[in-house]
Design a protein around this motif. Structure first.
Motif, PDB file in Angstrom:
ATOM      1  N   TYR A 229      52.038  10.042   7.200  1.00 53.72           N
ATOM      2  CA  TYR A 229      50.734   9.719   7.778  1.00 53.72           C
ATOM      3  C   TYR A 229      50.446  10.622   8.977  1.00 53.72           C
ATOM      4  CZ  TYR A 229      46.831   7.018   9.662  1.00 53.72           C
ATOM      5  OH  TYR A 229      45.590   6.635  10.122  1.00 53.72           O
TER       6      TYR A 229
ATOM      7  N   ALA B 171      42.106  11.823   5.276  1.00 57.29           N
ATOM      8  CA  ALA B 171      41.683  10.448   5.546  1.00 57.29           C
ATOM      9  C   ALA B 171      41.295   9.756   4.244  1.00 57.29           C
ATOM     10  CB  ALA B 171      40.510  10.442   6.523  1.00 57.29           C
TER      11      ALA B 171
ATOM     12  N   TRP C 110      44.299   8.254   2.505  1.00 52.65           N
ATOM     13  CA  TRP C 110      44.841   7.025   3.090  1.00 52.65           C
ATOM     14  C   TRP C 110      43.883   5.842   3.010  1.00 52.65           C
ATOM     15  CZ3 TRP C 110      49.843   6.926   3.896  1.00 52.65           C
ATOM     16  CH2 TRP C 110      50.520   8.131   4.160  1.00 52.65           C
ATOM     17  N   THR C 111      42.607   6.097   2.798  1.00 53.55           N
ATOM     18  CA  THR C 111      41.644   4.993   2.742  1.00 53.55           C
ATOM     19  C   THR C 111      41.172   4.671   1.332  1.00 53.55           C
ATOM     20  OG1 THR C 111      39.809   6.540   3.171  1.00 53.55           O
ATOM     21  CG2 THR C 111      40.795   5.415   5.074  1.00 53.55           C
TER      22      THR C 111
ATOM     23  N   MET D  63      47.481  13.448   8.662  1.00 57.14           N
ATOM     24  CA  MET D  63      46.291  13.119   9.434  1.00 57.14           C
ATOM     25  C   MET D  63      46.091  14.014  10.658  1.00 57.14           C
ATOM     26  SD  MET D  63      44.470  10.832   7.977  1.00 57.14           S
ATOM     27  CE  MET D  63      43.484  10.093   9.285  1.00 57.14           C
TER      28      MET D  63
ATOM     29  N   THR E  98      48.702   0.364   9.919  1.00 58.58           N
ATOM     30  CA  THR E  98      48.248   1.745   9.990  1.00 58.58           C
ATOM     31  C   THR E  98      48.738   2.353  11.290  1.00 58.58           C
ATOM     32  OG1 THR E  98      46.239   1.268   8.720  1.00 58.58           O
ATOM     33  CG2 THR E  98      46.243   3.275  10.041  1.00 58.58           C
TER      34      THR E  98
ATOM     35  N   SER F 279      39.447  14.840   7.985  1.00 58.02           N
ATOM     36  CA  SER F 279      38.608  14.134   7.020  1.00 58.02           C
ATOM     37  C   SER F 279      39.161  14.182   5.601  1.00 58.02           C
ATOM     38  CB  SER F 279      37.191  14.729   7.038  1.00 58.02           C
ATOM     39  OG  SER F 279      37.227  16.107   6.706  1.00 58.02           O
TER      40      SER F 279
ATOM     41  N   ASN G 120      42.841  12.875  12.877  1.00 64.58           N
ATOM     42  CA  ASN G 120      41.936  12.211  11.924  1.00 64.58           C
ATOM     43  C   ASN G 120      41.202  13.202  11.026  1.00 64.58           C
ATOM     44  OD1 ASN G 120      42.204   9.328  12.473  1.00 64.58           O
ATOM     45  ND2 ASN G 120      41.378   9.839  14.488  1.00 64.58           N
TER      46      ASN G 120
END
Length: 392
Positions: free
Chosen positions: A279, A15, A18-19, A283, A33, A12, A10
């Motif tokens: 991903y 992230a 992807w968000t 990530m 996800t 940052s 995860n």
């Protein structure tokens, strides 16, 4: 299972991609996800690499030198006579490499290479200002560049090599036996191995911290950069990628990845598999560090350091236009992480985007599309010749 320093769940920085960024659209396509805990299964790939190519470095390159060994490779692929000891080395290497595996689809291969050529200069812009620059956001994958002295050699050399590789492999019949494209693939594989062997032999590389240099996990990421990320960039520039072209590009890079020594089971067959792989890779990356910004700055200054255009003022203008594309394609968040300043004069780059979108409206499935493929390939070949002429 011990989790190495470079493997951070995860992260940052990515992230945000992807968000809030383009990755959000990719996840919408995927329909879910991925569970980040599944990424732990890929940790062993950080310590897996192309041992077969490394063996060539020990047996041949370290004995006769890199220049002579590269020439030996090309002579072998051209069926030219070689000393018996060199022939034996290459025979042992190539005996298990099937240039025409039973899963290879020549029609898909052609469709993939055609999409790579069709956008012409726009393809090279996406590769440089989106795929290559964006890849600097990860600290770990770029450590080998630092250890091999890429900063001292300059970004121009890397761009020359990348353009040569790209144009040769994407040409019509560029992957046929005896082609320059095929030679470039195996030359690149040897360069990777040469760099890896000498980083491990002659430096303080921390494998526990960073994994093995140019490992299988990072090679997969590079492959995704040339396929999935490349097509995302094309679409942002106004290129409409058909489902047939998309399928072709993944097949094209599956074949190239296989020839480069990436385990076949890692290479995606389609967009969904590629999104999930991207991903997991992004990530689990640590944020960029000081080296990240140094590499990004070197690439930013590449147009100024290059020898073309011959007018220094025009080279500065090129730098600003590339900065515009960096911001347009990567977004402000990533450009801030990379330390890339904003630009005003570089906004002239929008003209090429308008031109691209206008041309796309004229392309159908017939003669217009074929003309675009031919014209785009010629445009890329012209850029290749410029790089070779002014920066060798």
């Amino acid at each position: 299972m011990d989790i190495p320093y470079r493997f951070k769940l995860n992260t940052s920085s990515f992230a945000y991609y992807w968000t809030e960024g383009v990755g959000k659209e990719l996840l919408n396509k995927l329909g879910f996800t991925p569970d980040i805990d599944n990424a732990k299964q890929f940790i062993p790939l950080l310590y897996q690499w192309d041992n077969r190519a490394d063996q060539i470095i020990h047996e041949l390159y370290d004995r006769i030198g890199i220049v002579a060994a590269n020439k030996s490779l090309f002579n072998y692929m051209d069926n030219q006579p070689l000393p018996p000891d060199e022939s034996t080395v290459w025979n042992d290497f190539f005996k298990d490499i099937d240039l025409n595996p039973d899963w290879l689809d020549k029609n898909k291969l052609q469709k993939g290479s055609e999409l790579c050529r069709r956008p012409g200069l726009t393809s090279l812009i996406v590769l440089r200002d989106y795929c290559l620059m964006g890849g600097y956001e990860s600290a770990a994958i770029n450590k080998p560049l630092i250890y091999t002295g890429a900063l001292k050699k300059g970004a121009v050399k890397r761009l020359v090599d990348t353009v040569e590789f790209w144009v040769q492999i994407t040409k019509e019949n560029g992957l046929e036996k005896g082609s320059e494209g095929l030679k470039q693939i195996f030359l690149t594989r040897m360069i990777h191995a040469y760099s890896r062997v000498h980083i491990l032999d002659k430096s303080d590389w921390d494998a526990e911290k960073w994994g093995i240099p140019i490992n299988s996990w990072d090679m997969l990421a590079t492959n995704l950069g040339f396929s999935l990320v490349f097509m995302v960039g094309l679409q942002r520039m106004g290129i409409q990628v058909s489902s047939e072209e998309k399928e072709g590009v993944f097949h094209f890079w599956k074949y190239i990845g296989y020839l480069l020594g990436i385990p076949l089971e890692l290479l995606p067959n389609n967009e969904n598999e590629a999104i999930e792989s991207l991903y997991y890779w992004t990530m689990t990356q640590r944020e960029g560090d000081a080296d990240t910004q140094l590499l990004a700055s070197a690439l930013k200054e590449e147009p100024v350091m290059a020898q073309y255009p011959t007018n220094p003022l025009m080279r500065k203008m090129m730098r600003e236009i590339h900065l515009f594309y960096n911001h347009y394609l990567l977004g402000e968040y990533s450009c801030h992480l990379l330390g890339l300043p904003s630009t005003t004069i570089g906004r002239f780059g929008i003209i090429n985007i308008w031109r691209t979108k206008k041309l796309e409206m004229k392309i159908g499935n017939g003669s217009n599309r074929q003309k675009a493929i031919v014209d785009g390939g010629n445009e890329q070949e012209h850029v290749r010749q410029i790089y070779q002429k002014y920066n060798q």
